[in-house]
Design a protein around this motif. Structure first.
Motif, PDB file in Angstrom:
ATOM      1  N   HIS A  26       1.024  -1.127   0.048  1.00  0.00           N
ATOM      2  CA  HIS A  26       0.156   0.151   0.212  1.00  0.00           C
ATOM      3  C   HIS A  26       1.098   1.351  -0.059  1.00  0.00           C
ATOM      4  CE1 HIS A  26      -2.530  -3.173   1.888  1.00  0.00           C
ATOM      5  NE2 HIS A  26      -3.270  -2.734   1.335  1.00  0.00           N
ATOM      6  N   GLU A  27       0.483   2.269  -0.674  1.00  0.00           N
ATOM      7  CA  GLU A  27       1.153   3.677  -0.564  1.00  0.00           C
ATOM      8  C   GLU A  27       0.176   4.410   0.300  1.00  0.00           C
ATOM      9  OE1 GLU A  27       3.822   3.984  -4.677  1.00  0.00           O
ATOM     10  OE2 GLU A  27       1.717   4.805  -4.908  1.00  0.00           O
ATOM     11  N   TYR A  28       1.053   5.452   0.868  1.00  0.00           N
ATOM     12  CA  TYR A  28       0.418   5.952   2.049  1.00  0.00           C
ATOM     13  C   TYR A  28       0.384   7.199   1.664  1.00  0.00           C
ATOM     14  CZ  TYR A  28      -0.098   7.841   6.766  1.00  0.00           C
ATOM     15  OH  TYR A  28      -0.276   8.616   7.907  1.00  0.00           O
ATOM     16  N   ILE A  29      -0.745   8.121   1.757  1.00  0.00           N
ATOM     17  CA  ILE A  29      -0.743   9.443   1.420  1.00  0.00           C
ATOM     18  C   ILE A  29      -1.548  10.280   2.475  1.00  0.00           C
ATOM     19  CG2 ILE A  29      -1.366  11.354  -0.227  1.00  0.00           C
ATOM     20  CD1 ILE A  29      -1.206   9.313  -2.559  1.00  0.00           C
ATOM     21  N   ASP A  30      -0.806  11.068   3.551  1.00  0.00           N
ATOM     22  CA  ASP A  30      -1.290  11.857   4.443  1.00  0.00           C
ATOM     23  C   ASP A  30      -2.745  11.203   5.292  1.00  0.00           C
ATOM     24  OD1 ASP A  30      -1.584  13.786   6.177  1.00  0.00           O
ATOM     25  OD2 ASP A  30      -2.832  15.044   4.848  1.00  0.00           O
ATOM     26  N   GLY A  31      -2.253   9.686   6.032  1.00  0.00           N
ATOM     27  CA  GLY A  31      -3.199   9.281   6.498  1.00  0.00           C
ATOM     28  C   GLY A  31      -4.458   8.126   5.796  1.00  0.00           C
ATOM     29  N   ASN A  32      -4.096   8.314   4.538  1.00  0.00           N
ATOM     30  CA  ASN A  32      -4.989   7.177   3.683  1.00  0.00           C
ATOM     31  C   ASN A  32      -4.050   6.196   2.967  1.00  0.00           C
ATOM     32  OD1 ASN A  32      -7.637   8.204   4.006  1.00  0.00           O
ATOM     33  ND2 ASN A  32      -6.766  10.150   3.022  1.00  0.00           N
ATOM     34  N   ILE A  33      -4.364   4.818   2.884  1.00  0.00           N
ATOM     35  CA  ILE A  33      -3.625   4.072   2.119  1.00  0.00           C
ATOM     36  C   ILE A  33      -4.260   3.677   0.877  1.00  0.00           C
ATOM     37  CG2 ILE A  33      -2.549   3.009   4.257  1.00  0.00           C
ATOM     38  CD1 ILE A  33      -4.454   0.764   4.308  1.00  0.00           C
ATOM     39  N   TYR A  34      -3.602   3.206  -0.011  1.00  0.00           N
ATOM     40  CA  TYR A  34      -3.813   2.769  -1.344  1.00  0.00           C
ATOM     41  C   TYR A  34      -3.227   1.662  -1.759  1.00  0.00           C
ATOM     42  CZ  TYR A  34      -5.639   7.861  -1.337  1.00  0.00           C
ATOM     43  OH  TYR A  34      -6.039   8.927  -0.781  1.00  0.00           O
ATOM     44  N   ALA A  35      -4.136   0.551  -2.123  1.00  0.00           N
ATOM     45  CA  ALA A  35      -3.539  -0.590  -2.517  1.00  0.00           C
ATOM     46  C   ALA A  35      -2.851  -0.808  -3.783  1.00  0.00           C
ATOM     47  CB  ALA A  35      -4.630  -1.752  -2.423  1.00  0.00           C
ATOM     48  N   MET A  36      -1.975  -1.302  -4.005  1.00  0.00           N
ATOM     49  CA  MET A  36      -1.270  -1.221  -5.326  1.00  0.00           C
ATOM     50  C   MET A  36      -1.520  -2.596  -6.095  1.00  0.00           C
ATOM     51  SD  MET A  36       2.554   0.142  -4.144  1.00  0.00           S
ATOM     52  CE  MET A  36       3.074   0.219  -5.873  1.00  0.00           C
ATOM     53  N   ALA A  37      -1.899  -2.370  -7.375  1.00  0.00           N
ATOM     54  CA  ALA A  37      -2.305  -3.358  -8.192  1.00  0.00           C
ATOM     55  C   ALA A  37      -1.023  -4.103  -8.982  1.00  0.00           C
ATOM     56  CB  ALA A  37      -3.178  -2.843  -9.422  1.00  0.00           C
ATOM     57  N   GLY A  38      -0.956  -5.104  -9.510  1.00  0.00           N
ATOM     58  CA  GLY A  38      -0.007  -5.915  -9.949  1.00  0.00           C
ATOM     59  C   GLY A  38       0.275  -5.313 -11.242  1.00  0.00           C
ATOM     60  N   ALA A  39       1.562  -5.509 -11.448  1.00  0.00           N
ATOM     61  CA  ALA A  39       2.339  -4.893 -12.740  1.00  0.00           C
ATOM     62  C   ALA A  39       2.576  -5.864 -14.081  1.00  0.00           C
ATOM     63  CB  ALA A  39       3.881  -4.422 -12.470  1.00  0.00           C
ATOM     64  N   SER A  40       2.607  -5.208 -15.271  1.00  0.00           N
ATOM     65  CA  SER A  40       2.429  -5.979 -16.392  1.00  0.00           C
ATOM     66  C   SER A  40       3.971  -6.733 -16.656  1.00  0.00           C
ATOM     67  CB  SER A  40       2.323  -5.134 -17.714  1.00  0.00           C
ATOM     68  OG  SER A  40       3.468  -4.009 -17.809  1.00  0.00           O
ATOM     69  N   ASP A  41       4.078  -7.528 -17.477  1.00  0.00           N
ATOM     70  CA  ASP A  41       5.420  -8.137 -17.765  1.00  0.00           C
ATOM     71  C   ASP A  41       6.621  -6.972 -18.317  1.00  0.00           C
ATOM     72  OD1 ASP A  41       7.436  -9.493 -19.769  1.00  0.00           O
ATOM     73  OD2 ASP A  41       6.657 -11.164 -19.150  1.00  0.00           O
ATOM     74  N   ALA A  42       5.974  -6.122 -19.091  1.00  0.00           N
ATOM     75  CA  ALA A  42       6.923  -5.372 -19.462  1.00  0.00           C
ATOM     76  C   ALA A  42       7.377  -4.111 -18.644  1.00  0.00           C
ATOM     77  CB  ALA A  42       6.189  -4.225 -20.776  1.00  0.00           C
ATOM     78  N   HIS A  43       6.483  -3.818 -17.441  1.00  0.00           N
ATOM     79  CA  HIS A  43       6.611  -2.990 -16.535  1.00  0.00           C
ATOM     80  C   HIS A  43       7.543  -3.586 -15.689  1.00  0.00           C
ATOM     81  CE1 HIS A  43       5.066  -0.077 -13.264  1.00  0.00           C
ATOM     82  NE2 HIS A  43       6.022  -0.585 -12.919  1.00  0.00           N
ATOM     83  N   VAL A  44       7.621  -4.805 -15.333  1.00  0.00           N
ATOM     84  CA  VAL A  44       8.665  -5.744 -14.412  1.00  0.00           C
ATOM     85  C   VAL A  44       9.915  -5.816 -15.158  1.00  0.00           C
ATOM     86  CG1 VAL A  44       9.180  -7.740 -13.061  1.00  0.00           C
ATOM     87  CG2 VAL A  44       6.801  -6.530 -12.971  1.00  0.00           C
ATOM     88  N   THR A  45       9.965  -6.129 -16.150  1.00  0.00           N
ATOM     89  CA  THR A  45      11.007  -6.243 -16.974  1.00  0.00           C
ATOM     90  C   THR A  45      11.963  -4.984 -17.117  1.00  0.00           C
ATOM     91  OG1 THR A  45       9.908  -8.071 -18.238  1.00  0.00           O
ATOM     92  CG2 THR A  45      11.968  -7.117 -19.198  1.00  0.00           C
ATOM     93  N   ILE A  46      11.148  -3.929 -17.575  1.00  0.00           N
ATOM     94  CA  ILE A  46      11.811  -2.472 -17.661  1.00  0.00           C
ATOM     95  C   ILE A  46      12.538  -2.209 -16.265  1.00  0.00           C
ATOM     96  CG2 ILE A  46      11.492  -0.021 -18.119  1.00  0.00           C
ATOM     97  CD1 ILE A  46       9.327  -0.699 -20.232  1.00  0.00           C
TER      98      ILE A  46
END
Length: 199
Positions: A26-46
């Motif tokens: 989760h990323e955290y922005i001033d008291g609120n948390i935001y779940a992170m979605a999975g990344a694509s093959d290209a995203h992870v490879t780069i």
């Protein structure tokens, strides 16, 4: 990247404690948390390509490179992000285990869902980090790398590289790498021009 948020304020201490055992980040922005979605093959490879190249480059210099699982702390914004790649050369960061406060370089690999945020509010937040001198955005659909560098006057200047550029220069860590190495093993999927003209 941002999937959902919590309705109740969460302290930074509780956020960090929760992240230690959370199955998703989760990323955290001033008291609120935001779940992170999975990344694509290209995203992870780069991101992996860049991490490996940078790790080899900074070996023995005192700088450290992190990928995906290390948080960047923006004190003035009460915020924690997970950059795709981050480099810090500040000795103070060696004392921090679960996040870094003094990065020199931050890299984000863009996706359709995150590009506006990465270029807008997230970049504005990152600019609050006094030690940050370069913010890099990498396109995963075509060969394009945008490097924003802080100049001596404190202004951010864009240096853009594309398929006609043979090399990319990362001034923050004095590193020049080939565009081909950034996109090694990545199957580029050009965007549909027809869809670009809609809405």
């Amino acid at each position: 990247m941002i999937a959902n948020s919590s309705a109740n304020y969460l302290s930074p201490e509780d956020y960090l404690k929760g992240e230690e055992n959370s199955p998703i980040k989760h990323e955290y922005i001033d008291g609120n948390i935001y779940a992170m979605a999975g990344a694509s093959d290209a995203h992870v490879t780069i991101a992996g390509n860049l991490f490996a190249l940078l790790r080899s480059h900074v070996r023995g210099t005192g700088c450290r490179v992190y990928m995906a699982d290390m948080k960047a702390r923006i004190e003035s914004k009460n915020t924690y992000y997970y950059p795709d790649v981050m480099a810090t050369c500040d000795e103070r960061d060696r004392e921090l285990d679960s996040f870094k406060r003094y990065p020199r370089l931050i890299v984000e690999v863009l996706s359709e869902k995150t590009e506006a945020f990465d270029r807008g509010d997230k970049f504005a937040d990152y600019r609050e980090i006094e030690t940050l001198t370069e913010y890099v955005l990498i396109n995963q659909k075509r060969q394009r790398v945008d490097c924003f560098r802080r100049n001596s006057e404190g202004l951010w200047v864009l240096y853009s590289y594309d398929e006609n550029s043979r090399e990319v220069h990362l001034a923050s860590v004095d590193f020049t790498l080939s565009m081909e190495s950034v996109y090694e093993d990545v199957e580029l999927r050009p965007e549909n021009p027809a869809s670009d003209n809609q809405g």
